[in-house]
Design a protein around this motif. Structure first.
Motif, PDB file in Angstrom:
ATOM      1  N   GLU A 136      -2.255   3.200 -15.077  1.00  0.00           N
ATOM      2  CA  GLU A 136      -1.008   3.908 -14.772  1.00  0.00           C
ATOM      3  C   GLU A 136       0.048   2.936 -14.262  1.00  0.00           C
ATOM      4  O   GLU A 136       1.235   3.041 -14.627  1.00  0.00           O
ATOM      5  CB  GLU A 136      -1.278   5.002 -13.742  1.00  0.00           C
ATOM      6  CG  GLU A 136      -2.063   6.184 -14.289  1.00  0.00           C
ATOM      7  CD  GLU A 136      -2.363   7.211 -13.216  1.00  0.00           C
ATOM      8  OE1 GLU A 136      -2.143   6.885 -12.020  1.00  0.00           O
ATOM      9  OE2 GLU A 136      -2.815   8.324 -13.558  1.00  0.00           O
ATOM     10  N   GLN A 137      -0.361   1.969 -13.402  1.00  0.00           N
ATOM     11  CA  GLN A 137       0.582   0.976 -12.899  1.00  0.00           C
ATOM     12  C   GLN A 137       1.113   0.103 -14.030  1.00  0.00           C
ATOM     13  O   GLN A 137       2.319  -0.188 -14.108  1.00  0.00           O
ATOM     14  CB  GLN A 137      -0.106   0.108 -11.838  1.00  0.00           C
ATOM     15  CG  GLN A 137       0.819  -0.896 -11.162  1.00  0.00           C
ATOM     16  CD  GLN A 137       1.911  -0.212 -10.364  1.00  0.00           C
ATOM     17  OE1 GLN A 137       1.656   0.795  -9.710  1.00  0.00           O
ATOM     18  NE2 GLN A 137       3.132  -0.734 -10.434  1.00  0.00           N
ATOM     19  N   GLN A 138       0.198  -0.304 -14.919  1.00  0.00           N
ATOM     20  CA  GLN A 138       0.629  -1.103 -16.063  1.00  0.00           C
ATOM     21  C   GLN A 138       1.576  -0.315 -16.962  1.00  0.00           C
ATOM     22  O   GLN A 138       2.567  -0.856 -17.467  1.00  0.00           O
ATOM     23  CB  GLN A 138      -0.595  -1.563 -16.861  1.00  0.00           C
ATOM     24  CG  GLN A 138      -1.469  -2.572 -16.130  1.00  0.00           C
ATOM     25  CD  GLN A 138      -2.710  -2.933 -16.920  1.00  0.00           C
ATOM     26  OE1 GLN A 138      -2.891  -2.478 -18.051  1.00  0.00           O
ATOM     27  NE2 GLN A 138      -3.570  -3.753 -16.327  1.00  0.00           N
ATOM     28  N   ALA A 139       1.287   0.973 -17.146  1.00  0.00           N
ATOM     29  CA  ALA A 139       2.164   1.806 -17.976  1.00  0.00           C
ATOM     30  C   ALA A 139       3.543   1.940 -17.341  1.00  0.00           C
ATOM     31  O   ALA A 139       4.573   1.903 -18.037  1.00  0.00           O
ATOM     32  CB  ALA A 139       1.527   3.185 -18.170  1.00  0.00           C
ATOM     33  N   GLU A 140       3.580   2.075 -16.006  1.00  0.00           N
ATOM     34  CA  GLU A 140       4.874   2.174 -15.320  1.00  0.00           C
ATOM     35  C   GLU A 140       5.660   0.874 -15.444  1.00  0.00           C
ATOM     36  O   GLU A 140       6.883   0.888 -15.677  1.00  0.00           O
ATOM     37  CB  GLU A 140       4.645   2.511 -13.848  1.00  0.00           C
ATOM     38  CG  GLU A 140       5.933   2.772 -13.076  1.00  0.00           C
ATOM     39  CD  GLU A 140       5.672   3.195 -11.647  1.00  0.00           C
ATOM     40  OE1 GLU A 140       6.644   3.279 -10.866  1.00  0.00           O
ATOM     41  OE2 GLU A 140       4.489   3.439 -11.316  1.00  0.00           O
ATOM     42  N   ASN A 141       4.968  -0.262 -15.310  1.00  0.00           N
ATOM     43  CA  ASN A 141       5.643  -1.557 -15.481  1.00  0.00           C
ATOM     44  C   ASN A 141       6.191  -1.708 -16.894  1.00  0.00           C
ATOM     45  O   ASN A 141       7.319  -2.195 -17.096  1.00  0.00           O
ATOM     46  CB  ASN A 141       4.676  -2.697 -15.172  1.00  0.00           C
ATOM     47  CG  ASN A 141       4.268  -2.730 -13.709  1.00  0.00           C
ATOM     48  OD1 ASN A 141       4.989  -2.210 -12.844  1.00  0.00           O
ATOM     49  ND2 ASN A 141       3.119  -3.330 -13.414  1.00  0.00           N
ATOM     50  N   ALA A 180       7.060   0.708 -18.821  1.00  0.00           N
ATOM     51  CA  ALA A 180       8.189   1.627 -18.957  1.00  0.00           C
ATOM     52  C   ALA A 180       9.459   1.010 -18.364  1.00  0.00           C
ATOM     53  O   ALA A 180      10.561   1.148 -18.930  1.00  0.00           O
ATOM     54  CB  ALA A 180       7.865   2.952 -18.275  1.00  0.00           C
ATOM     55  N   CYS A 181       9.321   0.305 -17.219  1.00  0.00           N
ATOM     56  CA  CYS A 181      10.483  -0.373 -16.618  1.00  0.00           C
ATOM     57  C   CYS A 181      11.024  -1.456 -17.544  1.00  0.00           C
ATOM     58  O   CYS A 181      12.248  -1.588 -17.735  1.00  0.00           O
ATOM     59  CB  CYS A 181      10.089  -0.979 -15.272  1.00  0.00           C
ATOM     60  SG  CYS A 181       9.747   0.246 -13.986  1.00  0.00           S
ATOM     61  N   ARG A 209      12.916   0.192 -20.316  1.00  0.00           N
ATOM     62  CA  ARG A 209      14.248   0.658 -19.918  1.00  0.00           C
ATOM     63  C   ARG A 209      15.230  -0.508 -19.819  1.00  0.00           C
ATOM     64  O   ARG A 209      16.389  -0.403 -20.245  1.00  0.00           O
ATOM     65  CB  ARG A 209      14.154   1.397 -18.580  1.00  0.00           C
ATOM     66  CG  ARG A 209      13.531   2.785 -18.694  1.00  0.00           C
ATOM     67  CD  ARG A 209      13.787   3.602 -17.438  1.00  0.00           C
ATOM     68  NE  ARG A 209      13.161   2.988 -16.273  1.00  0.00           N
ATOM     69  CZ  ARG A 209      11.916   3.270 -15.863  1.00  0.00           C
ATOM     70  NH1 ARG A 209      11.177   4.143 -16.552  1.00  0.00           N
ATOM     71  NH2 ARG A 209      11.415   2.686 -14.794  1.00  0.00           N
TER      72      ARG A 209
END
Length: 350
Positions: free
Chosen positions: A299-304, A306-307, A310
């Motif tokens: 999940e952390q890797q996916a959030e990174n 996603a950033c 963006r």
């Protein structure tokens, strides 16, 4: 005992005067050839018919009155044909006559299937709370070809009722006879047949377990306590431990009240089952914790990611905006330059 492929040795055996065998409480008389006893592989029975024994004046009838007639008939059947049928104690194989080479080959194949060998299970069992019955003993399972009593038993559908309980008791009686006389080949066959029966009765009923209870008592009373891991004790206690949760309380009440070695063995196996279940539960919990940590990392890797996505989109928008600005300035400059170029091109020469 000599293989049935060596039947040519038997004519000399049949020349001997048969011995009397007295069996059962009714003192029923049977007859058996001394040569059959000497070739069976039991040192006790072989000693009973050797020359020294006869010279000492002990060549009278063999006393097997402690065993009932059914047990003795099964033993005699095995001594001559290396098979026994607990239902009718009759040999179910079809007779094969000697003929040409093809017939001889077929006969050899037939005879080889009649003696279920004691196969060793070399494959290491996977970790489990309790070993399945089919892999519980080194004796394995009996041959289930159509020529054997074991095959006939498997072919006919039989309900798990009192009839099967009586058959289990019969196999236990044969095993105890073989155990007492150090008759290892018959021991193995009786264990194989008993294992086969227990595997067939996956859901034990009260009538079946009543007969099995008698078999348990007989085996534990007839085998020495000093011998560790007696295979018959191991098999019966393993079966009860595996089926403990589906056996009725009424069926188990008598055995529990009696206690003894059997309940000690069952308790030990149940303790192992519970212990292994607890270990398995702890292992599953540790595995779940590890999976949850992996999920958090993902999940952390996916959030990174996603950033980063963006930011890349914002940069693309900036580049597109910058490109649009340059394009509009270029067009405006071109409009301003074009009339001058036109007038300079068409200026009349002096």
């Amino acid at each position: 005992m000599a293989s049935r492929a060596n039947f040519h040795q038997f004519p000399s055996t049949f020349k001997d005067c048969p011995l009397q065998v007295i069996a059962g409480p009714q003192k029923t008389i049977y007859y058996i050839h001394p040569g059959v006893l000497s070739l069976c592989g039991s040192p006790v029975l072989k000693t009973r018919v050797n020359d020294q024994w006869i010279k000492n004046g002990t060549s009278g009838a063999i006393d097997w009155t402690e065993f009932d007639e059914d047990t003795v008939e099964c033993v005699l059947s095995y001594l001559y044909i290396e098979d026994y049928d607990v239902r009718g104690r009759t040999f179910v194989g079809e007779q094969i006559d000697e003929g040409n080479d093809d017939d001889h080959i077929a006969r050899q194949a037939f005879l080889s299937t009649l003696v279920p060998g004691s196969k060793i299970l070399n494959e290491a069992p996977s970790e489990r709370p309790l070993t399945p019955l089919s892999r519980c003993l080194q004796a394995g399972l009996p041959a289930e070809t159509m020529q054997t009593a074991a095959a006939a038993f498997m072919k006919v559908p039989i309900a798990c009722d009192k009839g099967l309980g009586d058959i289990a008791l019969m196999h236990a009686k044969v095993y105890c006879f073989a155990h007492q006389f150090l008759f290892s080949r018959l021991e193995d066959l009786a264990l194989q047949r008993l294992t086969q029966l227990l595997l067939k009765c996956e859901t034990p009923t009260d009538p079946f377990f009543l007969g099995l209870t008698d078999a348990i008592r007989l085996v534990y009373d007839s085998t020495p306590k000093s011998k560790l891991n007696d295979p018959a004790r191991e098999l019966l206690s393993q079966y009860v431990a595996l089926k403990y949760t589906i056996l009725s309380e009424e069926s188990l009440r008598a055995l529990i009240a009696e206690g003894g070695d059997f309940m000690i063995d069952v308790t030990r196996k149940l303790t192992r089952r519970i212990s292994m279940s607890g270990t398995s539960t702890q292992s599953l919990e540790d595995h779940i914790d590890g999976l949850e940590l992996n999920v958090l990392r993902l999940e952390q890797q996916a959030e990174n990611q996603a950033c980063l996505l963006r930011r890349a989109e914002e940069e693309i928008l900036e580049w597109e905006s910058w490109n649009r600005g340059i394009s509009s300035k270029y067009k405006k400059a071109r409009r301003m330059v074009t009339p001058f170029e036109f007038s300079a091109t068409h200026e009349p020469s002096a």
